[in-house]
Design a protein around this motif. Sequence first.
Motif, mmCIF file in Angstrom:
data_model
loop_
_atom_site.group_PDB
_atom_site.id
_atom_site.type_symbol
_atom_site.label_atom_id
_atom_site.label_comp_id
_atom_site.label_asym_id
_atom_site.label_seq_id
_atom_site.Cartn_x
_atom_site.Cartn_y
_atom_site.Cartn_z
ATOM 1 N N GLU A 27 9.035 -2.888 6.167
ATOM 2 C CA GLU A 27 9.311 -2.320 4.749
ATOM 3 C C GLU A 27 8.627 -3.606 3.631
ATOM 4 O O GLU A 27 8.866 -4.820 3.891
ATOM 5 C CB GLU A 27 10.715 -2.324 4.219
ATOM 6 C CG GLU A 27 10.963 -1.740 2.906
ATOM 7 C CD GLU A 27 12.606 -1.675 2.764
ATOM 8 O OE1 GLU A 27 12.998 -1.439 1.618
ATOM 9 O OE2 GLU A 27 13.314 -1.945 3.682
ATOM 10 N N GLU A 28 7.843 -3.281 2.842
ATOM 11 C CA GLU A 28 7.072 -4.176 2.199
ATOM 12 C C GLU A 28 7.982 -4.389 1.042
ATOM 13 O O GLU A 28 8.480 -3.586 0.360
ATOM 14 C CB GLU A 28 5.524 -3.174 1.646
ATOM 15 C CG GLU A 28 4.685 -3.217 2.596
ATOM 16 C CD GLU A 28 3.294 -2.495 2.132
ATOM 17 O OE1 GLU A 28 2.837 -2.987 0.910
ATOM 18 O OE2 GLU A 28 2.682 -1.921 2.698
ATOM 19 N N ARG A 29 7.856 -5.722 0.593
ATOM 20 C CA ARG A 29 8.319 -5.995 -0.680
ATOM 21 C C ARG A 29 7.748 -5.436 -2.041
ATOM 22 O O ARG A 29 6.360 -5.782 -1.988
ATOM 23 C CB ARG A 29 8.572 -7.693 -0.815
ATOM 24 C CG ARG A 29 9.322 -8.289 0.252
ATOM 25 C CD ARG A 29 9.643 -9.710 0.128
ATOM 26 N NE ARG A 29 10.271 -10.321 0.985
ATOM 27 C CZ ARG A 29 11.455 -10.572 0.988
ATOM 28 N NH1 ARG A 29 12.076 -10.099 -0.099
ATOM 29 N NH2 ARG A 29 12.113 -11.345 2.082
ATOM 30 N N VAL A 30 8.458 -5.087 -3.126
ATOM 31 C CA VAL A 30 7.741 -4.539 -4.285
ATOM 32 C C VAL A 30 7.511 -5.830 -5.128
ATOM 33 O O VAL A 30 8.388 -6.656 -5.390
ATOM 34 C CB VAL A 30 8.871 -3.676 -4.872
ATOM 35 C CG1 VAL A 30 8.237 -3.091 -6.052
ATOM 36 C CG2 VAL A 30 9.116 -2.547 -4.013
ATOM 37 N N LYS A 31 6.258 -6.038 -5.342
ATOM 38 C CA LYS A 31 5.543 -7.215 -6.271
ATOM 39 C C LYS A 31 5.849 -6.907 -7.594
ATOM 40 O O LYS A 31 5.577 -5.721 -8.062
ATOM 41 C CB LYS A 31 4.244 -7.597 -5.848
ATOM 42 C CG LYS A 31 4.130 -8.064 -4.353
ATOM 43 C CD LYS A 31 2.686 -8.526 -3.988
ATOM 44 C CE LYS A 31 2.535 -8.916 -2.816
ATOM 45 N NZ LYS A 31 1.314 -9.269 -2.351
ATOM 46 N N GLU A 32 6.480 -7.761 -8.173
ATOM 47 C CA GLU A 32 6.560 -7.765 -9.834
ATOM 48 C C GLU A 32 5.415 -7.765 -10.634
ATOM 49 O O GLU A 32 4.422 -8.794 -10.351
ATOM 50 C CB GLU A 32 7.486 -8.713 -10.235
ATOM 51 C CG GLU A 32 7.801 -8.489 -12.025
ATOM 52 C CD GLU A 32 8.582 -9.588 -12.317
ATOM 53 O OE1 GLU A 32 8.937 -9.487 -13.499
ATOM 54 O OE2 GLU A 32 9.173 -10.624 -11.511
#
Length: 700
Positions: A27-32
């Motif tokens: 699961e990829e981290r959601v980048k701000e």
Amino acid sequence: MPTEEVCDSVSAEDDAKKGPDVPFLLEERVKEKLSWKDVLRKKVGKKCSCSSAQIKALLVDSIPIMKWLPRYQFKDWIIGDAMSGLIVGILLVPQSIAYSLLAEQDPIYGLYTSFFASIIYTLLGTSRHISVGMFGVLCLLVGQVVDRELTLAGYPSDTNQTTLGNVYNSTGPVCDRSCYAVMVAATLTFTAGVYQVLMGLLQVGFVSVYLSDSLLSGFATGASLTILTSQIKYFLGLHLPRVRGWGSLIKTWISLFKNLGHTNLCDLVTSVLCLLVLVPTKELNDRFKAKLKAPIPFELFVVIAATLASHFGQFEETYGSDVAGNIPTGFMPPQLPNWSLMPNIAVDAFSIAIVGFAITVSLSEMFAKKHGYMVDPNQEMYAIGFCNIIPSFFRCFTTSAALTKTLVKESTGCQTQLSGLVTALVLLLVLLVIAPAFYSLQKCVLAVIIVVNLRGALRKFGDIPQMWRVNHVDTIIWLITMATSALVNTELGLLVGVLVSAFCVLGRTQSTQVRQLGQAGDRELFEDLASYKGLQSQPGVSVFRYEAPIYYANHTLFKKSLYRNVGLDPLKEKARRRKLDKQRNQKQGGEDQKQEMDVSTNVYLLQHNSLHTLVIDCSPVLFLDTAGVNALKEVCKDYKGLGVDVLLAQRNPSVIDSLRKGGYYDPKKGTKEIQFHTLSDAVSYAQSLKSQNGDCDTVV
């Protein structure tokens, strides 16, 4: 059942079917996502915020002595610092006088330069061990600029700068040759220091990584040959003008051979005697440095003996030998640089700034790594910049770290830069009291000291075979940089070395070939089939690796290498099919002709019908640019036209992001990307995908 067309993606409707293996997903981290305005506001706020703690931290970081001096271990470190500072100071006295000759300056200014540089670097430097002062290559570069500007200003060429007449120029009513030479050197030093401080403010300390060890070594060796050549005229007592322009080394040797008949025998005999003393004694110092608590200052002994012999033997009056001349005591009042000279020396100052910084940072990091502490390249830029800016007001010339004196400093027990203050005290004593005693010192003795200190750089020629065995590319860079610096132009050698290094890096990315991989048994290990035995190919699946980034300079070579290694060039195959179709249309009436062409087509397809999936290992691909993404699109499209799927495995986040932004995945066609974090996942997926459409029975 027709072959499903997949290019690292599958259609949305396939998800509902019981079909291919689903690979393991992370699961990829959601980048701000921040707008450029928010980013700019955040950075400006961080830099411009002010508090007492931040001011204190900034002050301590800008003046490192405030950080380490309160923690100074007096009992443990003072003896080593005092001893190393004293020894380096004694060695610096003859070397400072000698290197001023190389920079076309009077001896007193060499002593000034070493004195101020030692104090300023103690306050601002982050290295505990390097010795900052005069460096032969920089002195050579300064001397070349000074000589050029003297000629442009109309001063006659003469090696004796202290006995020339006065010339009117724009800097003032009257300024003799020595005065103008000092002005040029000081202005050049100020400008180089400003460049270095500006680079520190812009946080460009990272530029040092682009100057490789082989490049710097080749540049130093080439410059050493030029320095050696420039000092031969002092060995022989010849009054020859400095040769300028490209090929100065060869022109200088030609001039020397033409004027051998005018050799001053007194200077020649003195030079030979000094060489016979200094070369063996220097070798003894090097050989027994582990047993000696401190190197024996043979240079100082030779200078004292030669000065006494010249004084009592009256070599200047009797034989016409060139001597150091009057060396005043004390300090002169500060003066501003000559602003009108800056346009003439701006380019030269930039190359000097780069060389000085690169040498200083290289030595700082080398000794920091050896002794287990960290240095700050940007603070080093500030330190060496102010070591040039402030002394330039006191008629000094360019400085940097010097390897030989740094080695002496380290070997004599140096613990901190407090040793630099001890060195400055030794030089101060010479400046205030002892300097006039060197009036009768022959210039040929100073030239011998310069040449003897070039031994380390000249020894690199003996290391060429070993360098070649270790790395061919680094050796080529070394040879080209050295030859250009020596035979063409010193400053040009540095530029050529940088360009050659850059082209070598580009050449390595362009010479990379696609490698076919095989699996080691049941392990999730895939390696080059041409390099290792016992690897197995997968039925119907070929795995390939490209060990370089794919970008504008090599994307065409990547495609050619891939097509060649796969053994199936889509472009040639499509051209062949078009040709067959054209022939079939032209000869529809001939049944035999048609059957012959059908057989030819079927035979060709049977040779490749086992290959249904191509897996590309992207783990070595550091990045993709637009051309690289387009190249992968073309590969995917070309093979899909032949019924071969293309899967990309082990992509790093940068590559994934480039593929998404470049439109590699097309949502309009109802497809979605599939992440393959291992090659085994990609191969299993390809095999399960093919099993839905019929098993393959041939191993590629």
